[in-house]
Design a protein around this motif. Structure first.
Motif, PDB file in Angstrom:
ATOM      1  N   LEU A 228       0.826   4.290  -2.774  1.00  0.00           N
ATOM      2  CA  LEU A 228       0.518   5.689  -2.425  1.00  0.00           C
ATOM      3  C   LEU A 228       1.688   6.500  -2.936  1.00  0.00           C
ATOM      4  O   LEU A 228       1.619   7.556  -3.100  1.00  0.00           O
TER       5      LEU A 228
ATOM      6  N   ARG B 210       0.642  -1.249   0.028  1.00  0.00           N
ATOM      7  CA  ARG B 210       0.061   0.024   0.124  1.00  0.00           C
ATOM      8  C   ARG B 210       0.844   1.254   0.106  1.00  0.00           C
ATOM      9  O   ARG B 210       0.796   2.258  -0.945  1.00  0.00           O
TER      10      ARG B 210
ATOM     11  N   GLN C 254      -5.924   4.025   0.341  1.00  0.00           N
ATOM     12  CA  GLN C 254      -5.801   3.792   1.649  1.00  0.00           C
ATOM     13  C   GLN C 254      -6.723   2.918   2.206  1.00  0.00           C
ATOM     14  O   GLN C 254      -6.454   2.054   3.417  1.00  0.00           O
TER      15      GLN C 254
END
Length: 120
Positions: free
Chosen positions: A37, A33, A57
């Protein structure tokens, strides 16, 4: 007649596979993740890829992040170009190898690029 004699190697292989996928899912998901991001370009609220950051998220699993790669590719390509997008998404895709079934065939260095038939 003995059909299958379990060996120590097969037992360790089973539990090793199980451990990778079940014991550390939150840590691994967090690492993937974070990489996604970091690669996600910032978008204004009205732009097509504005929700990608928040969806990344909130993704509940590695599989959800896996299927967001195409959206990420599109977002990066719209800002930085196709070549940069392919390079960044290929790096992120390598993080999934060995973690989810969808990525099991991507073990070669070039992620087994599929060739499009030329129609000859």
């Amino acid at each position: 007649m003995r059909w299958h004699k379990p060996s120590l190697q097969s037992i360790q292989s089973y539990w090793g596979q199980r451990a990778r996928s079940e014991v550390f899912p939150q840590a691994v998901t967090g690492c993937v993740r974070h990489a996604m991001l970091q690669a996600t370009p910032h978008a204004a609220p009205g732009e097509p890829h504005a929700g990608l950051f928040s969806r990344s998220q909130r993704a509940a699993s590695l599989q959800a992040l896996w299927y967001m790669r195409s959206d990420l590719m599109s977002a990066i390509a719209s800002e930085s170009g196709e070549a940069a997008a392919q390079q960044q998404v290929a790096t992120i895709t390598k993080l999934f190898v060995g973690l989810i079934p969808e990525a099991r065939n991507l073990s070669t260095p070039d992620l087994q690029r599929k060739r499009i038939p030329s129609g000859r």
